[in-house]
Write a protein that holds these residues in place. Structure first.
Motif, PDB file in Angstrom:
ATOM      1  N   GLY A  30       0.855  -1.195   0.000  1.00 41.16           N
ATOM      2  CA  GLY A  30       0.000   0.000   0.000  1.00 41.16           C
ATOM      3  C   GLY A  30       0.877   1.227   0.000  1.00 41.16           C
ATOM      4  O   GLY A  30       0.853   2.020  -0.931  1.00 41.16           O
ATOM      5  N   HIS A  73     -19.687   1.958  -4.360  1.00 42.36           N
ATOM      6  CA  HIS A  73     -18.605   2.015  -3.373  1.00 42.36           C
ATOM      7  C   HIS A  73     -17.279   1.582  -3.996  1.00 42.36           C
ATOM      8  O   HIS A  73     -16.244   2.179  -3.737  1.00 42.36           O
ATOM      9  N   THR A  74     -17.311   0.563  -4.822  1.00 45.13           N
ATOM     10  CA  THR A  74     -16.055   0.044  -5.372  1.00 45.13           C
ATOM     11  C   THR A  74     -15.496   1.032  -6.385  1.00 45.13           C
ATOM     12  O   THR A  74     -16.235   1.717  -7.076  1.00 45.13           O
ATOM     13  N   ARG A  75     -14.164   1.032  -6.473  1.00 47.67           N
ATOM     14  CA  ARG A  75     -13.502   2.036  -7.299  1.00 47.67           C
ATOM     15  C   ARG A  75     -13.521   1.654  -8.776  1.00 47.67           C
ATOM     16  O   ARG A  75     -13.782   0.512  -9.134  1.00 47.67           O
ATOM     17  N   SER A 105     -11.222   8.700   0.824  1.00 47.66           N
ATOM     18  CA  SER A 105     -11.876   7.426   0.577  1.00 47.66           C
ATOM     19  C   SER A 105     -10.833   6.408   0.161  1.00 47.66           C
ATOM     20  O   SER A 105     -11.153   5.330  -0.282  1.00 47.66           O
ATOM     21  N   GLY A 106      -9.581   6.761   0.298  1.00 49.36           N
ATOM     22  CA  GLY A 106      -8.540   5.810  -0.077  1.00 49.36           C
ATOM     23  C   GLY A 106      -8.624   5.504  -1.560  1.00 49.36           C
ATOM     24  O   GLY A 106      -8.091   4.531  -2.041  1.00 49.36           O
ATOM     25  N   GLN A 107      -9.364   6.315  -2.283  1.00 46.28           N
ATOM     26  CA  GLN A 107      -9.475   6.076  -3.714  1.00 46.28           C
ATOM     27  C   GLN A 107      -8.546   7.023  -4.432  1.00 46.28           C
ATOM     28  O   GLN A 107      -8.596   8.217  -4.202  1.00 46.28           O
ATOM     29  N   ARG A 108      -7.701   6.479  -5.282  1.00 44.90           N
ATOM     30  CA  ARG A 108      -6.930   7.353  -6.143  1.00 44.90           C
ATOM     31  C   ARG A 108      -6.538   6.612  -7.393  1.00 44.90           C
ATOM     32  O   ARG A 108      -6.386   5.397  -7.391  1.00 44.90           O
ATOM     33  N   ALA A 136      -6.951   2.137  10.479  1.00 46.10           N
ATOM     34  CA  ALA A 136      -7.755   3.181  11.125  1.00 46.10           C
ATOM     35  C   ALA A 136      -9.196   2.997  10.688  1.00 46.10           C
ATOM     36  O   ALA A 136      -9.465   2.499   9.606  1.00 46.10           O
ATOM     37  N   ARG A 168       1.449   4.235  -2.724  1.00 47.39           N
ATOM     38  CA  ARG A 168       1.009   5.611  -2.524  1.00 47.39           C
ATOM     39  C   ARG A 168       2.160   6.593  -2.562  1.00 47.39           C
ATOM     40  O   ARG A 168       2.098   7.621  -3.185  1.00 47.39           O
ATOM     41  N   SER A 217     -20.363   7.156  -3.051  1.00 44.58           N
ATOM     42  CA  SER A 217     -19.577   5.967  -2.693  1.00 44.58           C
ATOM     43  C   SER A 217     -19.588   5.770  -1.183  1.00 44.58           C
ATOM     44  O   SER A 217     -19.573   4.640  -0.701  1.00 44.58           O
ATOM     45  N   ALA A 253     -12.490   6.229   4.441  1.00 45.98           N
ATOM     46  CA  ALA A 253     -13.326   5.908   3.291  1.00 45.98           C
ATOM     47  C   ALA A 253     -14.739   5.684   3.778  1.00 45.98           C
ATOM     48  O   ALA A 253     -15.686   6.270   3.305  1.00 45.98           O
ATOM     49  N   GLY A 254     -14.804   4.882   4.813  1.00 47.89           N
ATOM     50  CA  GLY A 254     -16.125   4.526   5.313  1.00 47.89           C
ATOM     51  C   GLY A 254     -16.872   5.746   5.805  1.00 47.89           C
ATOM     52  O   GLY A 254     -18.056   5.890   5.573  1.00 47.89           O
ATOM     53  N   PRO A 303      -4.240   2.088   6.381  1.00 45.04           N
ATOM     54  CA  PRO A 303      -5.259   1.078   6.658  1.00 45.04           C
ATOM     55  C   PRO A 303      -5.307   0.826   8.157  1.00 45.04           C
ATOM     56  O   PRO A 303      -4.414   1.231   8.903  1.00 45.04           O
ATOM     57  N   SER A 331     -11.745   3.254   8.755  1.00 44.71           N
ATOM     58  CA  SER A 331     -11.576   3.731   7.393  1.00 44.71           C
ATOM     59  C   SER A 331     -12.233   5.078   7.143  1.00 44.71           C
ATOM     60  O   SER A 331     -13.445   5.211   7.219  1.00 44.71           O
TER      61      SER A 331
END
Lengths: 696, 696
Positions: free
Chosen positions: B14, B369-371, B691-694, B676, B18, B356, B680-681, B674, B678
C-alpha cells in the motif's frame, strides 16, 4: 445410460411427444385453404382497382382493355399455380423457394430469394394493412380520414399480438376467409342476377364521374402497350402469396403432396374467379378509378379535389350491387378488412420462420434458429413491424403506391424458384430410368420452364414499368438484406475456421493442474455454499480470496474465518483504491505466470434475486469481474448461485418466457421424422415449415 | 503464502503504491484554496444582487438597508468559518457533515444531511451554470438571449468531461479562481481609487433607472423586517460551499488540520471582502435591481419590458468602474463565468464521492462504493446532470429563482453538522481530563453551539421567507432521496438477514458428490478446452451433453465423437422443438431428483468476441441457459472462455475502462493508513474524501 441406447429412445420419445397432437395439428384441405390462402385471396381486394387505376391514365376509354389484362393475369395465375404444384410434389418436405433456389441454383440464388422474401414480408404487412384500412374506411369514413394513424395502430396491435405469442389457429383463419370468399361470390352472383336476369341497372358511386387524361385522343401504339404492361404488372398483385402453400405441405393431411396440390388449384380457381368477377362488375357498374383522383377525377367536370377519398373497387362494386351502407355492404367491407389483416398476420408467422431457417444456414444470428427463443423471435417481429410501419408512414398508407414496391420481390422468388425446378428435373432426368416417371418429369419440367419463362418475363416487365414508381425501393431493401446476411455468414465462417479443432488441440489445450479460488466478500450462506462446492471439486489447490476494500471489514472477516475454522486458507488482496476487479485479475495473471500450464478456476458466489431493481443492487461487481476474467486466458469462471426468496418470482417468469409460443406454428405442421435431411434445415419460403418446431 | 504475512506486506505494498505520488497529490494552501473555494467564492457573483433584488420590493429607498444585511452575512460567514475550523480539527480524517451528523446524532440525522447534500449538489450545478451564463451574457448578449439553451449545453459539456474521467487538477482550478479573485479586488480597489481618491463619478448602466414599488411610502415594521429577513436569506447564498474544505483535510500538506483551518479562514476573509466590496460599489454606482425588471424597473418612468435583461450586479459595477465593454470588464466577466463553471464542476466531483460513502453504508447500491466502477459513477453523474438540467429548463436558467431552492439544503447540513459537533465535544468532555484540552474543548463547543444556533436560526428564517418561493421544491427533493436511500438500506438489511450464516449451515449446505456436465454443440477448440478443464476437476462423474436440435448434425457429432475417441460419454438430449434451454434444465432437474444431495456442475464453452455486434451473434443461448440454470438449486455454472482473436480489442477496452479516472480525485487526497476506522467509510460531505481512492 450408454450412447447406443439413445437413438431408439429418442425416436420413441420424439414420436410419443408428437403423436398426441398429430390429429389436431394436421390440416384438412378445408382448413389449409384459409390458413395458406388468406394472403393471395385477399389481394382481390386491391388488384382489380390497380388495373383500372393504371388504365385510367389513357382515359376511361382505356377501361375496355381491362378484360384482356384480366385474362393475362388469369393465364399467369394458372401458370404459377401449375408450376407450384410441381414444387409441392418435388419437395414434400415443404421446400420453399429458398430451398429450391439454394439446392438447385446455389447459395447466391438462394440468398437472393431469401432477401426478396424478407422484403416481401415487410410489404405484405404494409400493403395488406393499408388496403384493409381503406376497405374499412369505405364503410367508416372516420377511418379513412386518419388512414396512416389507423394503419400504424393496426400494425402495433398485430405486433403485440404476435409478441405475446398468440398461436395461429386454423379455425381462427377459416371463418373470416370463408366469409370474405362467400361475400365476394355473393356479390358476383347477385350482381349477375340483378344485371343480367332482372335487368336492373347498377351504378357505382363514381359512375357519373369522368376522368381527365392528356391522352383522350388515345395513346400511340408504343405508349399504349407500355401502359397496358404497367396495368398488367399492377394486376399481378393478385398473385402475391401464391407460393405460401408450397411451404406448408407437411401441415397437410396425407396424402400431403396431393392434398396440397389440390388446395393450390382450388385457391387459384377461387382467386381468378373473384378477380375477374370484380373487374367485370366494376366495368358494368361504371366504376371510375384515377391514379390521382384529386386532379384527374372529374365530378361534373370539376376535379374531385384533395378531400375526395377514392374507395376500393370492391367496395364501390358492393355499393352498386348491394346498395351503399346496406348490411351486406358493411359485412363485405368488414370481411375484406379482416382477411387483409389476417394476410398481414401471415407475414408475422413467416418472417421469424424464414429467419430461423436462414439462421440454420448461418445467414442470421444462430439464436434465431433455436426454439422458444422469444427474444430472437421478438427482434424479428419488431424489425418486420418497424420496417412496415416506416413504409406505411412514408407512403401515407396508400396501398396503390405501396403495391408498386410489392410485386418485384414476389416475382424474383417466383422466377428463381421455377428456374431452380427446371434444374431439379434436369438433375433427376439424368439418373431416372423409369419411362413413366421420366415422362412425368418431362411434363413437370415443361411446366416449370414455361413458369420460369413467364414469371421471368413478368419480372422484367414489372422492373421496367414500376422501377421509377418505387420498385427501386424494394431492390434497395433486398440488396441491404443480402449484404447483411452475407456479412454474418462470413463472420460465422471465419469464427468456425478459427475454432476448428485440429488433431493437436487435445494435447496443446490440455493443461496440467487446477488452482481454485473462491472469491469471498463476507461469510454468509452464498460464500459457504461456494466453498462447499469448490471443496467437492478436489482441485489441486484451493484457496479463498478476499479483496481488502475496507481495512476493518477485512480484519473482521479474518477473525470470523478463524473462529469458524473454515479449512480453506484465506488470501487477502490489498486494494488501497477500493477496486475489486483489478486486484483479482492481477492475482490470477500472477498465478498463471508462475505456473503457465495451470488452469485457474474462480468461484463467484452470486445471489439470484427476483426483480430487476434488486439485480441493480447486487452482483454488479461480480458481473463486471466475470466479464474481465473471461478475457484472461487459462481461466474458468464458476457462478455458484444462491437463490434468494424473491428469486422464486423470477424463476417463474423465466419459465413462462421459455414456454412462450412462437407465431406460425400451425402452418409449419408437425416435425418430420429425425434422420431425414432435416426439413428444419432446408424448408423455407414465405412461411417456412417442417422445422420440427412446435409448441407443447 | 500464509495469511499471517499478509498484513505487513499489504501495508508495505500500500505504502509503496502511494508514496510515489504523495508529493504530487498533497495540496499546498495556495492550491487547496482554489480547489475547495471556487464554489463559495464564486457565490459573490450572485449573492449581492440577490440582496438588492429583495430590497427593491420596498423601493430604491430600501437599498440603504443593504450594508446592514451585508454585515449580518459577514457575521454569519465568520460564525460558519469558525465552526468549521472546529470540524477540521476534530475530524482530520476529513469528516464531512454526513459523518459528523451520523456519528453524533445517529443514522437519521446523517441521512438527512446526505439528502440535503445531494440536493445541494444538483442546485450547485443549476445555480452556478445559470449565473455563469448570465455573467457571460453581460459581455456577449447573444448568450443571454439563448440562456436556457446555453446553460443546458454547458451542463452537457461538463457531464461529458466528467464521464470521460477528466482528472481534477489543482492547477487547472487555481488559475481561473485567482483570476476571478484578482479581478474582483482590482474592481474594488480601482473603484475606491476613482471614487474616493480621484473623486470621479461612476454610474452603473442602471443608475438612472427607477424602481416601481407598491410600498414607496415605506413598509410597516413587520412587513419590513420580514423583507429584511428575506434579503438576508438571499445574501446567505454567499455561504454555499463553505463546508467544502472540511471534507478535504487529508488532501492538505502537513500539518493538515492547521493548514486546512488557515485556508478556511483565508477563504472566509476573501469571500466577505469581495461580498461587501461589491455591495458598496453597487450602492455608490447606483445599480438598480428589480425582482421583476420587466414591470418594476422603470426606464424614464416606463417599465423596462420583457426584452430587457437585468445584468448581474458584479458586471454592472464592472461596467461602471472599468467602463462597459472595456478589456478589464470583459476579463472579469470571463473569469466570473469560468469560476462559476468550476464551481458547478465541484458538484460533479462531490456527488459520486458522497455516493460511494453512502454506498459503503448501504444506502445506495454497493457498486457505487467500489472504485473504477465507471458504470456506477457514470450513473451518478448522469443523474446529477439530468436533475440539474431539468431545474435549469423549468426555471429558465434564472439564477434568482433557483437560489430560492438553493440555500435550504446548505443550512440543513450546517445546522445538523454544528449540532453534531456540540454533541461531539460533550462526549469528549466526559472523558477528557487534561485541563488545557478541556478549556480548548469548551471554547470549541461554545463556538459550535453558537454556530448551531445561528445557522439553525437562519435555516428557520430561510424556510419561512423562501418556502413559497421554491424552498419547498428542495424539501421535496430531500424527502425523495431520503425515502429511496432508506428503502435501499432496508433491502440490503433483509438480504443480509436472509444470507446470515448460522452455525448449522456448513453442514446443511455441504452436498455429497458432484456430477459434471459439459455442454457440447459441436467439436471445436472451445468444446475441447471445456472438456479438458472439466476432466481436470476430477468430479465424481463427468459426461458431455448435446441437445439434438438438428438430427443430422447430431449424427455427425456422434460420429466425430467416436472418431476422436474422446474419453467422455456423450449424452444426447432430444429436442424435437429445437429448444436448447428446456431440455437441459429438465435433465439437470432429473439428475437432482435422482440424487438430491448431488451438485450438478455445468460447463459451458463460450467464445469471447471483441465487438458488441459479434456478441449478438454468439453465446446468446448459452447466456439464456445460464440465466435459467442459476434459478435451479444445487447447480453451479462454469463458463470456459475461448478468446477469439477479435477479443483482444475488447480486452484492451475493458482494461481502459477499469483504469478510468473517477472525478474528484485531487480533493480526496491520498488514502489514509489502513487499520484506522476507514476514512473511506466515514468521510463525506460535499466533496467526500479520504476514501482511499486514487488513480494510479
Amino acid at each position: 445410460m450408454s450412447r447406443m441406447t439413445d437413438v431408439p429412445k429418442r425416436l420413441l420419445l420424439g414420436r410419443a411427444l408428437r403423436s398426441d397432437r398429430l390429429s389436431e395439428t394436421l390440416l384438412p384441405k378445408r382448413v389449409a385453404l384459409p390458413v395458406f390462402a388468406s394472403d393471395p385471396l385477399s389481394s382481390v381486394a386491391y388488384a382489380p382497382g390497380e388495373v383500372l387505376l393504371v388504365l385510367s391514365v389513357a382515359g376511361v376509354s382505356a377501361y375496355h382493355f381491362s378484360p384482356w389484362i384480366a385474362v393475362a393475369v388469369v393465364v399467369l395465375m394458372f401458370t404459377v399455380v401449375a408450376s407450384y404444384r410441381q414444387n409441392v410434389r418435388a419437395y414434400p418436405s415443404g421446400g420453399g423457394d429458398y430451398e429450391v433456389a439454394t439446392t438447385n441454383l446455389g447459395r447466391r440464388a438462394g440468398l437472393t430469394v431469401a432477401s426478396a422474401l424478407l422484403v416481401d414480408y415487410v410489404l405484405t404487412v404494409a400493403v395488406s394493412i393499408s388496403s384493409g384500412v381503406e376497405n374499412l374506411g369505405s364503410a367508416v369514413p372516420f377511418i379513412v380520414e386518419h388512414k396512416t394513424l389507423v394503419a400504424v395502430v393496426m400494425i402495433v396491435l398485430l405486433t403485440l399480438m404476435n409478441l405475446r405469442g398468440v398461436r395461429e389457429s386454423g379455425k381462427l383463419f377459416a371463418i373470416p376467409t370463408y366469409c370474405f370468399v362467400a361475400g365476394v361470390f355473393a356479390l358476383i352472383v347477385w350482381g349477375v342476377v340483378r344485371g343480367a336476369v332482372l335487368g336492373e341497372e347498377m351504378r357505382a358511386p363514381t359512375a357519373d364521374y369522368d376522368i381527365a387524361s392528356e391522352h383522350t385522343g388515345g395513346l400511340s401504339g408504343l405508349a399504349l402497350s407500355f401502359l397496358l404492361l404497367r396495368a398488367f404488372s399492377s394486376g399481378c398483385a393478385a398473385l402475391t402469396g401464391v407460393e405460401a402453400i408450397s411451404n406448408g405441405v407437411p401441415a397437410f393431411r396425407k396424402p400431403k403432396s396431393k392434398n396440397a396440390a389440390t388446395t393450390l388449384a382450388m385457391m387459384g380457381l377461387i382467386a381468378v374467379t373473384m378477380f375477374c368477377g370484380v373487374i367485370a362488375l366494376a366495368l358494368s357498374t361504371g366504376v371510375k378509378m384515377a391514379e390521382d383522383p384529386a386532379k384527374d377525377l372529374l365530378i361534373n367536370g370539376q376535379p374531385a379535389g384533395h378531400d375526395y377519398t377514392q374507395n376500393p373497387v370492391i367496395s364501390q362494386v358492393a355499393a352498386a350491387v348491394f346498395g351503399d351502407g346496406s348490411i351486406p355492404f358493411i359485412f363485405l367491407a368488414a370481411a375484406t378488412a379482416l382477411v387483409l389483416f389476417l394476410a398481414a398476420n401471415t407475414a408475422y408467422n413467416g418472417f421469424p420462420l424464414l429467419g430461423s431457417i436462414l439462421a440454420q444456414d448461418r445467414y442470421l444470428p444462430r439464436q434465431l434458429h433455436t426454439r422458444g427463443d422469444r427474444l430472437a423471435f421478438s427482434n424479428g417481429i419488431v424489425l418486420l413491424a418497424g420496417a412496415a410501419a416506416i413504409l406505411v408512414v412514408v407512403y401515407e398508407a396508400d396501398s396503390t403506391r405501396l403495391i408498386q414496391l410489392y410485386i418485384v420481390g414476389v416475382f424474383v422468388s417466383f422466377t428463381l424458384s421455377q428456374t431452380g425446378m427446371v434444374r431439379h428435373w434436369n438433375r433427376h432426368l439424368r439418373t431416372e430410368r423409369d419411362q413413366a416417371k421420366r415422362r412425368h418429369m418431362h411434363r413437370s419440367r415443361a411446366i416449370n420452364t414455361f413458369g420460369a419463362f413467364f414469371t421471368g418475363l413478368v419480372l422484367i416487365v414489372v422492373l421496367i414499368t414500376k422501377f421509377s414508381h418505387g420498385a427501386w425501393v424494394s431492390l434497395v431493401g433486398m440488396a441491404l438484406f443480402y449484404a447483411v446476411m452475407t456479412a454474418i455468414r462470413r463472420h460465422y465462417d471465419l469464427v468456425a475456421e478459427e475454432l476448428a479443432a485440429d488433431d493437436t488441440d487435445e494435447k496443446t489445450v490440455r493443461p496440467s493442474r487446477v488452482h481454485s479460488i473462491v472469491l469471498v466478500s463476507k461469510i454468509h450462506k452464498p460464500t459457504l455454499r461456494a466453498l462447499a462446492y469448490a471443496r467437492l471439486m478436489r482441485s489441486d489447490s484451493l484457496e479463498a480470496v478476499t479483496i481488502s476494500v475496507d481495512a476493518d471489514e477485512t480484519v473482521q472477516l479474518r477473525k470470523q474465518w478463524e473462529e469458524r475454522g473454515i479449512g480453506v486458507p484465506l488470501k487477502i488482496l490489498d486494494s488501497p483504491y477500493r477496486e475489486v476487479t483489478r486486484p483479482v485479475i492481477e492475482y490470477v495473471k500472477r498465478l498463471r505466470r508462475e505456473n503457465p500450464r495451470d488452469v485457474v478456476s474462480v468461484y463467484i458466489p452470486e445471489y439470484v434475486v427476483g426483480r430487476w431493481y434488486e439485480q441493480l443492487l447486487h452482483n454488479q461487481s461480480a458481473l463486471r469481474l466475470k466479464g474481465r476474467l473471461l478475457y484472461t486466458p487459462g481461466v474458468m469462471v464458476t457462478s455458484v448461485p444462491w437463490q434468494l426468496e424473491s428469486s422464486e418470482a423470477a424463476r417463474k417468469r423465466a419459465k413462462r418466457r421459455a414456454e412462450w409460443n412462437a407465431p406460425g406454428s400451425v402452418r409449419r405442421g408437425p416435425a418430420i421424422r429425425p434422420g431425414a435431411k432435416s426439413a428444419a434445415g432446408m424448408s423455407s419460403g414465405k412461411d417456412g415449415e417442417g422445422s420440427g418446431q412446435r409448441e407443447r
